[in-house]
Design a protein around this motif. Structure first.
Motif, mmCIF file in Angstrom:
data_model
loop_
_atom_site.group_PDB
_atom_site.id
_atom_site.type_symbol
_atom_site.label_atom_id
_atom_site.label_comp_id
_atom_site.label_asym_id
_atom_site.label_seq_id
_atom_site.Cartn_x
_atom_site.Cartn_y
_atom_site.Cartn_z
ATOM 1 N N LYS A 38 -2.814 -3.108 -9.342
ATOM 2 C CA LYS A 38 -1.837 -3.927 -8.664
ATOM 3 C C LYS A 38 -2.067 -4.094 -7.186
ATOM 4 O O LYS A 38 -1.451 -4.631 -6.539
ATOM 5 C CB LYS A 38 -0.475 -3.310 -8.784
ATOM 6 N N LEU A 39 -3.101 -3.439 -6.636
ATOM 7 C CA LEU A 39 -3.479 -3.615 -5.359
ATOM 8 C C LEU A 39 -3.955 -4.841 -4.971
ATOM 9 O O LEU A 39 -4.827 -5.455 -5.724
ATOM 10 C CB LEU A 39 -4.348 -2.565 -5.020
ATOM 11 N N GLY A 74 -11.250 -0.835 -6.241
ATOM 12 C CA GLY A 74 -10.979 0.453 -6.207
ATOM 13 C C GLY A 74 -11.419 1.197 -4.836
ATOM 14 O O GLY A 74 -11.221 2.490 -4.796
ATOM 15 N N TYR A 75 -11.914 0.482 -3.905
ATOM 16 C CA TYR A 75 -12.160 0.907 -2.709
ATOM 17 C C TYR A 75 -11.297 0.825 -1.519
ATOM 18 O O TYR A 75 -10.582 -0.415 -1.656
ATOM 19 C CB TYR A 75 -13.825 0.598 -2.326
ATOM 20 N N GLU A 102 -14.703 4.436 0.889
ATOM 21 C CA GLU A 102 -14.860 5.442 -0.171
ATOM 22 C C GLU A 102 -13.784 4.941 -1.408
ATOM 23 O O GLU A 102 -12.843 3.942 -1.200
ATOM 24 C CB GLU A 102 -14.069 6.689 0.318
ATOM 25 N N PHE A 103 -14.138 5.367 -2.491
ATOM 26 C CA PHE A 103 -13.293 5.242 -3.471
ATOM 27 C C PHE A 103 -11.718 5.506 -3.469
ATOM 28 O O PHE A 103 -11.644 6.899 -2.752
ATOM 29 C CB PHE A 103 -13.846 5.929 -4.835
ATOM 30 N N LEU A 104 -10.994 4.992 -3.669
ATOM 31 C CA LEU A 104 -9.329 5.231 -3.167
ATOM 32 C C LEU A 104 -8.967 6.934 -3.755
ATOM 33 O O LEU A 104 -8.357 7.532 -3.017
ATOM 34 C CB LEU A 104 -8.325 4.453 -3.915
ATOM 35 N N TRP A 105 -9.258 7.034 -4.814
ATOM 36 C CA TRP A 105 -8.798 8.447 -5.399
ATOM 37 C C TRP A 105 -9.635 9.445 -4.602
ATOM 38 O O TRP A 105 -9.212 10.695 -4.364
ATOM 39 C CB TRP A 105 -9.116 8.523 -6.856
ATOM 40 N N ASN A 106 -10.903 9.223 -3.955
ATOM 41 C CA ASN A 106 -11.623 10.146 -3.439
ATOM 42 C C ASN A 106 -10.767 10.523 -1.918
ATOM 43 O O ASN A 106 -10.814 11.615 -1.528
ATOM 44 C CB ASN A 106 -12.850 9.883 -3.085
ATOM 45 N N VAL A 107 -10.110 9.584 -1.348
ATOM 46 C CA VAL A 107 -9.324 9.737 -0.207
ATOM 47 C C VAL A 107 -8.030 10.071 -0.673
ATOM 48 O O VAL A 107 -7.661 11.123 0.184
ATOM 49 C CB VAL A 107 -9.101 8.380 0.340
ATOM 50 N N VAL A 108 -7.288 9.822 -1.529
ATOM 51 C CA VAL A 108 -5.908 10.257 -1.698
ATOM 52 C C VAL A 108 -6.077 11.583 -2.344
ATOM 53 O O VAL A 108 -5.055 12.513 -1.805
ATOM 54 C CB VAL A 108 -5.466 9.311 -2.963
ATOM 55 N N GLU A 109 -7.069 12.009 -3.255
ATOM 56 C CA GLU A 109 -7.175 13.338 -3.793
ATOM 57 C C GLU A 109 -5.696 13.453 -4.571
ATOM 58 O O GLU A 109 -5.441 12.715 -5.397
ATOM 59 C CB GLU A 109 -7.583 14.353 -2.955
ATOM 60 N N GLU A 110 -5.192 14.596 -4.340
ATOM 61 C CA GLU A 110 -3.835 14.882 -4.855
ATOM 62 C C GLU A 110 -2.659 14.461 -4.153
ATOM 63 O O GLU A 110 -1.359 14.889 -4.678
ATOM 64 C CB GLU A 110 -3.931 16.262 -5.386
ATOM 65 N N GLY A 166 -6.608 -6.143 1.399
ATOM 66 C CA GLY A 166 -5.728 -6.166 2.658
ATOM 67 C C GLY A 166 -4.508 -5.279 2.665
ATOM 68 O O GLY A 166 -4.080 -5.074 3.688
ATOM 69 N N ASP A 167 -4.169 -4.774 1.372
ATOM 70 C CA ASP A 167 -2.902 -3.897 1.207
ATOM 71 C C ASP A 167 -3.221 -2.569 2.234
ATOM 72 O O ASP A 167 -4.287 -2.161 2.219
ATOM 73 C CB ASP A 167 -2.613 -3.569 -0.221
ATOM 74 N N LEU A 168 -2.115 -2.086 2.756
ATOM 75 C CA LEU A 168 -2.242 -0.977 3.579
ATOM 76 C C LEU A 168 -1.929 0.107 2.645
ATOM 77 O O LEU A 168 -0.820 0.247 1.937
ATOM 78 C CB LEU A 168 -1.532 -1.046 5.018
ATOM 79 N N ILE A 169 -2.690 1.226 2.572
ATOM 80 C CA ILE A 169 -2.398 2.294 1.858
ATOM 81 C C ILE A 169 -1.933 3.751 2.840
ATOM 82 O O ILE A 169 -2.798 4.079 3.767
ATOM 83 C CB ILE A 169 -3.495 2.798 1.002
ATOM 84 N N GLU A 170 -0.769 4.226 2.617
ATOM 85 C CA GLU A 170 -0.136 5.262 3.405
ATOM 86 C C GLU A 170 -0.338 6.446 2.478
ATOM 87 O O GLU A 170 0.368 6.669 1.333
ATOM 88 C CB GLU A 170 1.398 5.089 3.650
ATOM 89 N N ILE A 171 -1.119 7.450 2.943
ATOM 90 C CA ILE A 171 -1.128 8.640 2.154
ATOM 91 C C ILE A 171 -0.493 9.810 2.851
ATOM 92 O O ILE A 171 -0.855 9.990 4.106
ATOM 93 C CB ILE A 171 -2.632 8.939 2.152
#
Length: 167
Positions: free
Chosen positions: A9-10, A33-34, A65-73, A13-18
């Motif tokens: 759904k991303l 996915g990056y 980086e791949f989103l999941w690598n930055v977000v982690e858990e 240019g969407d901003l991701i807040e972690i």
């Protein structure tokens, strides 16, 4: 906790807040996915900015980086909240500009050049950080509250002296 959104759904240019617990890390979605984000050079691949050492850094590396690598858990969400105040640039323009920064070392300041400033500059052309604004307002509020307490104590002390002098 697992990621909270479906990556399908991303939009570019969407901003991701972690959520990193005591602060928020920010990235911009560039497709497939990056994400692109700022991270202190002392952190390895996938390290994001989860280290408090980022507060002490004076430079940061722009990484893809791949989103999941930055977000982690950690919990995360799309947060394009400034769209109501500022017109966002087109998604492909944001993503292309973000990609142009990858691999660069840039000056870093928690107050004027952090990861949130970076992504807001990409999306809106505005160097702003809600976290810095909130922290500044809280500090001003605490300072004002301290002055009020100091004033009340000084007034009470002065009244106490007047009463002792009258006796």
């Amino acid at each position: 906790m697992a990621p909270t959104l479906d990556i399908e759904k991303l939009r570019l240019g969407d901003l991701i807040e972690i959520s990193r617990g005591t602060y928020q890390h920010w990235a911009v979605y560039v497709g497939n996915g990056y994400v692109v984000h700022l991270a202190p050079p002392c952190e390895g691949p996938g390290g994001g900015s989860s280290s408090m050492m980022s507060v002490l850094a004076d430079s940061a590396m722009v990484k893809k980086e791949f989103l999941w690598n930055v977000v982690e858990e950690d919990e995360w969400q799309v947060n394009n909240g400034l769209d109501r105040e500022h017109s966002p640039r087109l998604g492909f323009v944001i993503a292309n500009e973000a990609m142009g920064w990858v691999g660069r070392s840039v000056p870093y300041s928690i107050f004027s050049g952090n990861c949130e400033h970076f992504v807001n500059n990409l999306r809106y052309g505005k160097n702003v950080s809600g976290q810095v604004t909130q922290a500044t307002n809280a500090a001003i509020g605490l300072g004002a509250a301290g002055l009020v307490v100091f004033g009340v104590l000084a007034l009470a002390r002065g009244i106490g002296r007047e009463n002792r002098n009258k006796e």
